[in-house]
Design an enzyme around this catalytic site. Structure first.
Site, PDB file in Angstrom:
ATOM      1  N   LYS A   1      -7.011  -3.345  13.519  1.00  0.00           N
ATOM      2  CA  LYS A   1      -5.728  -2.851  14.002  1.00  0.00           C
ATOM      3  C   LYS A   1      -5.380  -3.447  15.373  1.00  0.00           C
ATOM      4  O   LYS A   1      -4.217  -3.755  15.645  1.00  0.00           O
ATOM      5  CB  LYS A   1      -5.746  -1.324  14.071  1.00  0.00           C
TER       6      LYS A   1
ATOM      7  N   TYR B   1     -12.404  -1.068  11.701  1.00  0.00           N
ATOM      8  CA  TYR B   1     -11.007  -0.637  11.594  1.00  0.00           C
ATOM      9  C   TYR B   1     -10.263  -0.856  12.916  1.00  0.00           C
ATOM     10  O   TYR B   1      -9.138  -1.357  12.932  1.00  0.00           O
ATOM     11  CB  TYR B   1     -10.969   0.837  11.201  1.00  0.00           C
TER      12      TYR B   1
ATOM     13  N   VAL C   1      -3.725  -7.367  -1.191  1.00  0.00           N
ATOM     14  CA  VAL C   1      -3.292  -8.222  -0.082  1.00  0.00           C
ATOM     15  C   VAL C   1      -4.449  -9.019   0.517  1.00  0.00           C
ATOM     16  O   VAL C   1      -4.232  -9.982   1.253  1.00  0.00           O
ATOM     17  CB  VAL C   1      -2.563  -7.418   1.018  1.00  0.00           C
TER      18      VAL C   1
ATOM     19  N   ASN D   1       1.585  -2.075   5.392  1.00  0.00           N
ATOM     20  CA  ASN D   1       0.962  -0.760   5.454  1.00  0.00           C
ATOM     21  C   ASN D   1      -0.403  -0.711   4.761  1.00  0.00           C
ATOM     22  O   ASN D   1      -1.215   0.162   5.057  1.00  0.00           O
ATOM     23  CB  ASN D   1       1.891   0.284   4.817  1.00  0.00           C
TER      24      ASN D   1
ATOM     25  N   GLY E   1       0.813  -1.215   0.000  1.00  0.00           N
ATOM     26  CA  GLY E   1       0.000   0.000   0.000  1.00  0.00           C
ATOM     27  C   GLY E   1       0.840   1.255   0.000  1.00  0.00           C
ATOM     28  O   GLY E   1       0.681   2.125   0.857  1.00  0.00           O
TER      29      GLY E   1
ATOM     30  N   ILE F   1      -2.341  11.980  11.430  1.00  0.00           N
ATOM     31  CA  ILE F   1      -1.242  12.287  10.522  1.00  0.00           C
ATOM     32  C   ILE F   1      -1.777  13.070   9.331  1.00  0.00           C
ATOM     33  O   ILE F   1      -2.864  12.788   8.818  1.00  0.00           O
ATOM     34  CB  ILE F   1      -0.575  10.977  10.025  1.00  0.00           C
TER      35      ILE F   1
ATOM     36  N   SER G   1       1.580   3.624  -2.649  1.00  0.00           N
ATOM     37  CA  SER G   1       1.515   4.567  -3.755  1.00  0.00           C
ATOM     38  C   SER G   1       1.377   6.016  -3.300  1.00  0.00           C
ATOM     39  O   SER G   1       1.568   6.941  -4.095  1.00  0.00           O
ATOM     40  CB  SER G   1       0.352   4.211  -4.689  1.00  0.00           C
TER      41      SER G   1
ATOM     42  N   SER H   1      -2.605   1.490  14.401  1.00  0.00           N
ATOM     43  CA  SER H   1      -3.238   2.808  14.553  1.00  0.00           C
ATOM     44  C   SER H   1      -3.540   3.076  16.010  1.00  0.00           C
ATOM     45  O   SER H   1      -3.780   2.145  16.788  1.00  0.00           O
ATOM     46  CB  SER H   1      -4.546   2.862  13.747  1.00  0.00           C
TER      47      SER H   1
END
Length: 248
Positions: A160, A156, A65, A91, A13, A189, A15, A143
């Site tokens: 994680k 999510y 993935v 990632n 991941g 971030i 790009s 995360s």
């Protein structure tokens, strides 16, 4: 494994955003970098071009993935006996947010398949290779949400948190082969995703951070580079939080 094989870091991941920053940083550390993407080939090739422009080596591969068969095939055809896989950075990830009462099964499953199962499959295939060469570094990008939860992100957060559990379990399994397994847990971030938030929302989030601001993708990349380095050779099974003190 032959010493002639090129020391390589695989970043899934990669790009854009955090994955891109990690790839560029590991390339500067001397690794050949293999990056994967799903839907943005042009962006992935730009990362490769930037690495090569700075004197490094890189290749981009289309890889979902979440497709176990595709991951297994990728490691067999592109990694095994072709490069020396010294670093894996898990990632790749997606979000499909929604409150629990409204969350569709397919949205829950999609996030688990990519963020958790996908990372596990990559780790499993990578450690098969690393165990034989008796060396490796695996860094899982988790995360702050996996540590403290977040309304609207149960899928999510579960993925994680699960990856943190895999990190700690794998560290116990592979320590005897000089393979370290760690996680980096970013907080808020500055990425394409967070840049779309309204300024008042961003300000509210920043107020909750002791350092008073969002972090950068480079902050995360530097943590990954440290855990991949010899300086972190006695660190395994740990979660390094890069969050400005948001969860301390």
């Amino acid at each position: 494994m032959s010493n002639e094989l090129v020391s390589t870091a695989l970043v899934t991941g990669a790009s854009r955003g955090i994955g891109k920053a990690i790839s560029l940083t590991l390339a500067k550390e001397g690794y050949q970098v293999y990056i994967t993407y799903v839907s943005k080939p042009q962006e992935a090739e730009k990362v490769v071009a930037e690495i090569e422009a700075n004197g490094g080596k890189a290749k981009a591969f289309c890889l979902n993935v979440g497709d176990t068969e595709a991951v297994t095939k990728f490691f067999q055809e592109e990694i095994k006996d072709k490069v020396r896989l010294d670093v894996l950075v898990n990632n790749a990830g997606i979000t499909k947010d929604g409150l629990i009462l409204r969350m569709k099964d397919e949205d829950f499953n999609a996030v688990i398949d990519i963020n958790l199962k996908g990372a596990f499959t990559c780790l499993r295939e990578a450690t098969k290779i690393m165990a034989k060469q008796r060396f490796g570094r695996v860094i899982n990008i988790v995360s702050v949400v996996g540590l403290m939860g977040n309304a609207g992100q149960a899928n999510y957060a579960a993925a994680k948190a699960g990856l943190i559990g895999i990190t700690k379990s794998a560290a116990k399994e592979f320590g005897s082969r000089s393979i370290t397994i760690n996680a980096v847990a970013p907080g808020f971030i500055e990425t394409d995703m967070t840049s779309q938030l309204p300024e008042d929302i961003k300000a509210k989030y920043a107020e909750a951070i002791p350092l008073g601001c969002f972090g950068s993708a480079q902050n995360v990349a530097d943590a990954v580079a440290f855990l991949a380095s010899e300086k972190a050779s006695y660190i395994t099974g740990q979660v390094l939080s890069v969050n400005g003190g948001l969860y301390c």
